[in-house]
Each structure stands twice: as C-alpha cells, then as structure tokens.
Enzyme design. Structure first.
Site, PDB file in Angstrom:
ATOM      1  N   ASP A   1       5.652  14.698 -37.100  1.00  0.00           N
ATOM      2  CA  ASP A   1       6.340  15.892 -36.696  1.00  0.00           C
ATOM      3  C   ASP A   1       7.615  16.288 -37.621  1.00  0.00           C
ATOM      4  OD1 ASP A   1       4.367  16.127 -34.546  1.00  0.00           O
ATOM      5  OD2 ASP A   1       5.582  15.247 -33.083  1.00  0.00           O
TER       6      ASP A   1
ATOM      7  N   GLY B   1       2.071   7.073 -43.882  1.00  0.00           N
ATOM      8  CA  GLY B   1       3.013   6.235 -43.334  1.00  0.00           C
ATOM      9  C   GLY B   1       3.988   5.818 -44.401  1.00  0.00           C
TER      10      GLY B   1
ATOM     11  N   LYS C   1       3.694   4.442 -46.935  1.00  0.00           N
ATOM     12  CA  LYS C   1       3.124   4.965 -48.582  1.00  0.00           C
ATOM     13  C   LYS C   1       3.399   6.233 -49.025  1.00  0.00           C
ATOM     14  CE  LYS C   1      -1.218   3.129 -47.949  1.00  0.00           C
ATOM     15  NZ  LYS C   1      -1.525   2.532 -46.510  1.00  0.00           N
TER      16      LYS C   1
ATOM     17  N   GLY D   1       7.043  16.733 -27.656  1.00  0.00           N
ATOM     18  CA  GLY D   1       6.148  17.809 -27.985  1.00  0.00           C
ATOM     19  C   GLY D   1       6.043  18.052 -29.415  1.00  0.00           C
TER      20      GLY D   1
ATOM     21  N   GLY E   1       5.314  20.374 -31.360  1.00  0.00           N
ATOM     22  CA  GLY E   1       5.873  21.997 -31.845  1.00  0.00           C
ATOM     23  C   GLY E   1       7.421  21.710 -31.760  1.00  0.00           C
TER      24      GLY E   1
ATOM     25  N   ASN F   1       7.280  18.893 -24.598  1.00  0.00           N
ATOM     26  CA  ASN F   1       6.998  17.993 -23.732  1.00  0.00           C
ATOM     27  C   ASN F   1       8.440  17.430 -23.235  1.00  0.00           C
ATOM     28  OD1 ASN F   1       4.214  18.613 -23.902  1.00  0.00           O
ATOM     29  ND2 ASN F   1       4.060  17.175 -25.440  1.00  0.00           N
TER      30      ASN F   1
ATOM     31  N   THR G   1      -0.694  12.541 -44.511  1.00  0.00           N
ATOM     32  CA  THR G   1       0.478  11.595 -44.490  1.00  0.00           C
ATOM     33  C   THR G   1      -0.047  10.005 -44.353  1.00  0.00           C
ATOM     34  OG1 THR G   1       0.484  12.071 -42.071  1.00  0.00           O
ATOM     35  CG2 THR G   1       2.086  13.166 -43.559  1.00  0.00           C
TER      36      THR G   1
HETATM   37  O1  RIB Z   1       4.089  13.453 -32.166  1.00  0.00           O
HETATM   38  C1  RIB Z   1       4.573  12.968 -31.063  1.00  0.00           C
HETATM   39  C2  RIB Z   1       4.821  13.813 -29.800  1.00  0.00           C
HETATM   40  O2  RIB Z   1       3.268  13.941 -29.401  1.00  0.00           O
HETATM   41  C3  RIB Z   1       5.386  13.358 -28.678  1.00  0.00           C
HETATM   42  O3  RIB Z   1       6.892  13.893 -28.556  1.00  0.00           O
HETATM   43  C4  RIB Z   1       4.438  13.769 -27.513  1.00  0.00           C
HETATM   44  O4  RIB Z   1       5.421  14.814 -26.610  1.00  0.00           O
HETATM   45  C5  RIB Z   1       3.293  14.433 -28.174  1.00  0.00           C
HETATM   46  O5  RIB Z   1       3.321  15.739 -28.188  1.00  0.00           O
END
Ligand code: RIB
Length: 303
Positions: free
Chosen positions: A251, A221, A223, A38, A40, A10, A219
């Site tokens: 991510d 945070g 902690k 995004g 991924g 994204n 997960t």
């Molecule tokens: O996890 C964060 C992501 O979630 C952002 O980058 C946004 O694009 C959504 O996909």
C-alpha cells in the site's frame, strides 16, 4: 494534481507471533495492538505524507473505530469530505498476525467497506487533474461507477488489484497502471503457481494488458518492482532494508507512486521513490504507522 483514493479503511487488530500458525495449530502471541489500516486508507496516508493533496472516498461505521479512523485521516491532512458513515454496518476490521520474520497473515472483515454504494460516491470532478487510485477491498460495482466514462487527458488511473479478485480483471481496461504482487499476478493470469523467474513474470504480466498504453507493475519485495508494457520491460531495484513487519508495504508503494506521479515524476523515477517508501515501511510495525513522511525519506537518502 490531486491524488484521489477510492478504497477500504479498517482498524487492524494485530498479534505478534514467533511463527504464523499452520492450519489446526494454536500459537501464543507475544503482543496485541491496534493500528489504523485498510488498503485504501494506507494508500491515501502514503500519498498525503509524501506531499500530495489527497482525498479519500470510502466508508466507516457509526462506531468508535469509525470515529478514530476519521480523525486519523484528518490528522494526516487527507480530505475526508467523501468519507461516508454507514449506520447499518460496523467499521471494517482486519485480524493480522505478524511473525518474527516480518511475514503476515490477514483476515479482513469488510463491514462498512462492502456496504458503500455507487450512489454515495461524491459528485464527479471530471475536469480536475488527478491521479485516481483504487484497490479491490471495495465492491467492484462501485469502482466501475467511479471509473465510468473515458478518463480525461489529465487523469491517471491506477488499480492495485489486491486482494486478488478474479472478476476484477474486467476493470483492468479502465486503468493506465495495474499494480500486483507475485501471488496476485498468478491468479489474474490463471496460473496455478506464482512466477519463478522474470521471464515467467513478464509473460504473466502481459496477459493482464488490454491496451498498448498500459503498464503492469509487479512488486517483488526486497528485489524492487518490474514494469511491463506490451513491448518493453525493466526492473527498478530497491535499497536493502531491515524487515520488521511487511503489513501495508504494498500500500505504501502504491500511495507513494501516486504521489510521485501527481508531482510530475517520470515512471522510473516514481517507482524508485515508491520502492524507497516501501523499504522504510517494512522496518516499522503496523500498516498506517509505518508509512514514512518526506523527512523520513530524506533521511533514508531517497532524495
Ligand atoms: O495491505 C494491508 C492492509 O490489508 C491492512 O492494513 C488491512 O487492513 C488490510 O486491508
């Protein structure tokens, strides 16, 4: 081992606000920015920046955001041979507000991500050793096709079941590792509220397991993370870090974990590495731009 990420990509449109607006409230932003994001793509960037040979499977639109995001992946040494361009749909966008506390609220407009079809997946590379990582911003039918068949002995499958999609439970059986946060775990465990202590968290995590050789990683945070199997559990603590923006920290954790496992690290060591990567990322703005390189990790004392 290759890290192969099937997932979303994204353009994040990010406002900085003092506090997130409540329902019906209007607030004034102090800043507006665009960042690559995004789930991924963030995970693929993390794996690549942390030293893994990485390929990304996903879709962008035939528009300016799509061109910029394609270039961004390539500039970060991510293989984009399996990145499809959809003429029918715009590139995905995420509208994100980040509060002064670092908390965020995100609305995703999936666009091309939801238009990816199973028949657009690349040829199977069944015998190539790999860590295969996915999340739930891609249609479940496409993930189902991607993970059809039994994994070989040299394939590690990780699902980051985010955002929470209740039907996504059906795919847990295909994964070796299921990664969720405290909100997502409650949704999959059909609990009305998120766990309030480790005992509840472990109980909820165990409801997600479908086999004895699986692990749920929650997960939590600052902690760190807890790891739960059918018979055991442990917590891996994280170093304290200043919080600027939590967007994409989960991510970053997932991509770093995949990179570490692909390089042969044992699970506990891989989670310590992933916690450190996520701790660095929360100290910086943006999802993609916040993800550390190996030299950032060295400076942080991660190794
Ligand atoms: O996890 C964060 C992501 O979630 C952002 O980058 C946004 O694009 C959504 O996909």
């Amino acid at each position: 081992m290759l890290v192969e990420v099937l997932g979303s990509i994204n353009m994040d449109i990010v406002t900085a606000v003092e506090a997130l607006p409540r329902p019906g409230e209007t607030v004034t932003a102090t800043d507006l920015a665009q960042f690559p994001g995004g789930k991924g793509a963030n995970q693929a960037i993390a794996a690549a920046r942390l030293g893994a040979k990485t390929r990304f499977i996903g879709a962008v639109g035939a528009d300016e955001y799509g061109a910029r995001l394609r270039q961004y992946l390539a500039d970060n040494a991510v293989d984009i041979g399996a990145l499809v361009t959809k003429k029918t749909h715009p590139t995905g966008q995420a509208y994100i507000s980040v509060a002064a506390s670092g908390e965020n609220a995100i609305v995703v407009v999936p666009g091309a991500n939801h238009a990816l079809r199973a028949d657009e997946l690349p040829e199977s590379i069944a015998n190539q050793p790999r860590v295969s990582l996915t999340q739930y911003e891609t249609p479940l039918a496409v993930i189902d096709a991607h993970w059809s068949g039994t994994p070989s002995d040299t394939e590690i499958r990780i699902v980051n079941a985010a955002p929470a999609v209740p039907d996504g439970r059906a795919l847990f059986d295909r994964a070796h590792f299921i990664i969720v946060n405290e909100v997502e775990i409650a949704c999959y465990a059909s609990e009305a509220s998120q766990p309030s202590n480790f005992v509840e968290m472990i109980d909820q995590a165990r409801t997600l397991l479908t086999r004895h050789d699986q692990y749920v990683i929650v997960t939590i945070g600052a902690k760190g993370a807890i790891v739960v199997s059918a018979t055991d559990w442990y917590r891996v603590e994280s170093k304290r870090a200043k919080v600027v923006d939590t967007t994409g920290a989960g991510d970053c954790f997932c991509g770093a974990l995949a990179a570490a496992l692909s390089q042969g690290k044992k699970l506990r060591e891989a989670i310590t590495f992933a916690n450190a990567a996520a701790a660095i990322s929360v100290g910086r703005r943006g999802a993609g731009p916040s993800i550390p390189t190996l030299s950032d990790m060295r400076e942080f004392g991660a190794f």
